[in-house]
Design an enzyme around this catalytic site. Structure first.
Site, PDB file in Angstrom:
ATOM      1  N   ASP A 442       0.822  -1.211   0.000  1.00  0.00           N
ATOM      2  CA  ASP A 442       0.000   0.000   0.000  1.00  0.00           C
ATOM      3  C   ASP A 442       0.857   1.264   0.000  1.00  0.00           C
ATOM      4  O   ASP A 442       2.064   1.214   0.294  1.00  0.00           O
ATOM      5  CB  ASP A 442      -0.893  -0.024   1.253  1.00  0.00           C
ATOM      6  N   ASP A 506     -10.706   1.519  -3.669  1.00  0.00           N
ATOM      7  CA  ASP A 506     -11.232   1.079  -2.373  1.00  0.00           C
ATOM      8  C   ASP A 506     -12.742   0.930  -2.437  1.00  0.00           C
ATOM      9  O   ASP A 506     -13.357   0.368  -1.532  1.00  0.00           O
ATOM     10  CB  ASP A 506     -10.878   2.094  -1.279  1.00  0.00           C
TER      11      ASP A 506
HETATM   12  C1  GLA Z   1      -5.852   1.239   2.102  1.00  0.00           C
HETATM   13  C2  GLA Z   1      -6.190   0.158   1.095  1.00  0.00           C
HETATM   14  C3  GLA Z   1      -7.231  -0.767   1.649  1.00  0.00           C
HETATM   15  C4  GLA Z   1      -6.726  -1.373   2.943  1.00  0.00           C
HETATM   16  C5  GLA Z   1      -6.348  -0.262   3.914  1.00  0.00           C
HETATM   17  C6  GLA Z   1      -5.676  -0.819   5.142  1.00  0.00           C
HETATM   18  O1  GLA Z   1      -6.915   2.110   2.267  1.00  0.00           O
HETATM   19  O2  GLA Z   1      -6.606   0.725  -0.115  1.00  0.00           O
HETATM   20  O3  GLA Z   1      -7.541  -1.788   0.720  1.00  0.00           O
HETATM   21  O4  GLA Z   1      -5.627  -2.189   2.671  1.00  0.00           O
HETATM   22  O5  GLA Z   1      -5.455   0.673   3.326  1.00  0.00           O
HETATM   23  O6  GLA Z   1      -5.350   0.185   6.035  1.00  0.00           O
END
Ligand code: GLA
Length: 704
Positions: A442, A506
């Site tokens: 990430d 997301d």
């Molecule tokens: C980001 C990612 C999510 C998840 C969160 C975890 O927002 O896009 O898919 O992994 O972090 O904190």
């Protein structure tokens, strides 16, 4: 001065239905043509234009370098200086070599003591991959910018690019080309949610199925800019460059700046043709994932930070029973990471959440013949972490200033070898200690004041990450990496060679996903785009959508599930299992075929699908996004099949029935239809009247 030793004065490249023609004119490298392949050569084409009133006395050909010294009054290719001097360059071609598919040119400015090597390869899909290296042979030189510029046909009248934000990535913006310069730039230190991925130029009549389109994209994940320029002469060009922060392009004597590679491609078959050409190019890379894309369960929305081994085992049991092939444990397994305010940077297993370590759960998953994946956000650190307390100086910063936090994070300086080693070694150790074959990586914040030892370091940070991924893959053969950045904020053609999947957004809301996936796939093949069935209601929009719609939407990508499976009844799990079976039976088609988006006459519907390369099968989805004014929608017409071949078209239910706003649906829906490719393209099938937020899947197979 002309090329030395009788080197050629022109280069004609032709491949994949595309021609590129370069000429050396008065020492300048002029790209005369980039577009559809033509019959004949270019040598006898009288390119020279008139000399208008109030203009230079002789025709000027400023060429690829677009220099003021050669009369160019638009945006230049190179901008830089040596202590205030050598700001105006005058490059001369000293070498030019070419084959039918490639060229390499050297340009020199002996006064400015600069040398440019510009080369490119045009592949069988009509995709040019170009590179450019600037070398300084004099005293310290400060390069501000080095652009790739390609000539844009005057048939291009519009631009298309993409804008967005968290949870709403890749929204198309199409506008007329006017005199001036249209710029899409990113300054986040990562490509970003608002990153366009590429700039497209097209005709106002170009649609998915027909018309010309030209596109460029940089192989880069740091700051970048895309431009389309039309000058007062009516000359149009399209270009791209890395955005260098002030001083980032300082070159000592003998040092070089290598620009990120440029992809430039063309199609005369509309936006689908453009997408297909790039998809084929990307699929031909040696690093393109070869094995079937595993059905994935990501645990983020199932448990968030509430890690509990018993619960995870329960989820794993259910996942295994319904046919999941990869389980990914997301954020929260390490350090003091009980929420997003602490622990980032401490990549050791949390004793609080995993008192027996991770081996138990990893082995459990592997024993069930599934892969185990784990989340990292290696470039970031929470100020409330052991790492930050021990090394507050390891963050990117300027003059010790504390940058504004974002999701309570700061950015580690990977240009600092100790910080780099910390991230690499802690990550690598976890992979060595466990049977982990997949990491989700990430990058949840932007880079602000991205300084290393006071100097700007976005470029260094970007390259350090590429190195880190390469090293992890070297140390752990077979490791796959997912590029995530708060969803789709790091999807670009730079990182693509280091990763095996992108987290597309997301937002798991299927209605939103229809559009996000549609346009991200303009550049990225669907097998690299994570598409999950989320919870109901969706965690991002709180919207209820039927499982049938969510399943039909998540099918067109690298499919997965992101919800708490323990909440589901046996009947609901059976629905998911059937969907997983369908995904497995269709993924060879979905992940190798050609993406087709029909030009459905209104934007309340999408009709999209994938046709196998041999055209023997296809899977389409007819999507009702919103209600329409008329009772009936236009016929379902499908392009791209073999005209004279006969196909069976069958509606398939993947996770329950679509809902209809009709007393009876069109009769063909029950038993299917048998039609030729030509009939399907030109007449089509009567569209069923779907309720909004519904999709109907159509399986199409060759009968003879
Ligand atoms: C980001 C990612 C999510 C998840 C969160 C975890 O927002 O896009 O898919 O992994 O972090 O904190």
């Amino acid at each position: 001065m002309s090329p030395t030793n009788g080197a050629p004065q022109s280069a004609h490249l032709s491949n994949g239905g595309v021609d590129i023609y370069l000429e050396v004119i008065n020492g300048a490298l002029v790209i005369r043509y980039w577009g559809k392949s033509i019959e004949g050569g270019f040598a006898s084409i009288p390119f020279a234009r008139s000399v208008p009133h109030s203009d230079y006395d002789q025709i000027q050909n400023s060429g690829f370098m677009r220099e003021h010294s050669r009369g160019w009054l638009g945006y230049p290719t190179i901008s830089g200086h040596r202590n205030g001097k050598n700001w105006s360059t005058h490059f001369v071609v000293t070498e030019l070599s070419h084959t039918k598919e490639s060229f390499a040119a050297t340009l020199e400015d002996s006064v400015a003591q600069l040398n440019v090597k510009f080369s490119g390869k045009l592949d069988e899909f009509g995709v040019l991959k170009a590179s450019m290296i600037l070398t300084n042979h004099g005293d310290d030189y400060c390069l501000n910018e080095l652009f790739y510029w390609l000539p844009l046909s005057d048939r291009a009248t519009q631009t298309l690019d993409f804008a967005g934000r968290w949870s709403k990535e890749r929204n198309p913006q199409r506008r007329d080309i006017a005199i001036g310069r249209w710029i899409r730039d990113s300054h986040e230190g990562r490509s970003g949610h608002n990153y366009t991925i590429g700039e497209i130029a097209l005709n106002e009549f170009t649609n998915f199925g027909s018309g010309e389109a030209w596109a460029v994209s940089l192989a880069w994940s740091g700051d970048s800019q895309y431009c389309v320029e039309k000058n007062y002469e009516g000359v149009q060009s399209i270009g791209a460059s890395e955005v260098l922060l002030p001083g980032e392009g300082m070159l000592k004597k003998g040092e070089s700046y290598t620009a990120p590679e440029l992809f430039a491609w063309y199609s005369d078959s509309g936006l689908d043709g453009l997408a297909q050409n790039l998809h084929r190019h990307l699929r031909a890379r040696s690093v393109h994932p070869k094995k079937a894309r595993p059905m994935t369960l990501n645990l983020w929305e199932a448990i968030y930070f509430a890690h509990d081994e018993a619960k995870v085992r329960q989820l794993v049991d259910i996942a295994s029973a319904i046919g999941v092939e990869r389980v990914v444990l997301d954020d929260g397994w390490f350090g003091s990471r009980r929420n997003d305010r602490s622990g980032l940077g401490d990549w050791t297993v949390s004793k609080d959440m995993w008192p027996n370590g991770l081996s138990g759960i990893v082995d459990y998953v592997v024993s069930k013949k599934m892969e185990f994946g784990l989340w990292f956000e290696g470039e970031m650190v929470n100020p409330d972490s052991d790492l930050y307390r021990a090394h507050p100086d390891w963050i990117l910063n300027v003059a010790g200033r504390f940058p504004p936090t974002w999701r309570h994070e700061l950015v580690l300086n990977l240009d600092n070898q100790d910080a780099y080693n910390h991230v690499l070694n802690q990550t690598s150790q976890i992979l060595t200690d466990h049977k982990i074959s997949y990491i989700k990586w990430d990058h949840n914040r932007t880079l602000i004041d991205a300084g290393s030892n006071g100097k700007p370091a976005v470029g260094k940070q970007t390259k350090a990450l590429y190195r880190l991924f390469a090293e992890l893959k070297k140390r752990h053969p077979g490791l796959e990496i997912e590029s995530c950045a708060s969803g789709g904020a790091r999807i670009d053609l730079g990182i693509i060679d280091s990763v095996d999947r992108f987290w597309t957004s997301d937002n798991n809301d299927a209605l939103e996903r229809q559009t996000i996936q549609r346009w991200t796939a303009q550049f990225i093949p669907p097998e690299l785009l994570g598409t999950h069935i989320g919870s109901d209601p969706g965690h991002q929009t709180s919207r209820h959508l039927s499982i049938a719609f969510r399943a039909a939407t998540a099918l067109f990508g690298h499919a997965g599930i992101e919800r708490d499976l323990t909440e589901l009844s046996q009947a609901e799990l059976k629905v998911l299992k059937d969907w997983i079976d369908l995904y497995k039976s269709k993924r060879a088609l979905l992940h190798n075929g050609d993406v087709i988006r029909m030009d459905y006459p209104n934007d309340a519907h999408y009709l999209h699908g994938v046709i196998g390369r041999d055209k023997s099968e296809a899977l389409f989805s007819y999507v009702q996004l919103r209600p329409i004014v008329t009772s009936h929608a236009p016929n379902l017409r499908i392009r791209g099949l073999k005209s004279s071949a006969t196909y069976q078209v069958k509606a398939i239910e993947v996770a329950g029935k679509a809902e209809y706003m009709a007393i009876t649906p069109p009769p063909w829906l029950e038993k299917g239809a048998v039609m030729t490719g030509s009939e399907l393209e030109h007449v089509g099938l009567p569209a069923p009247i779907l309720c909004p937020e519904n999709a109907l899947l159509l399986e199409i197979t060759l009968t003879k």
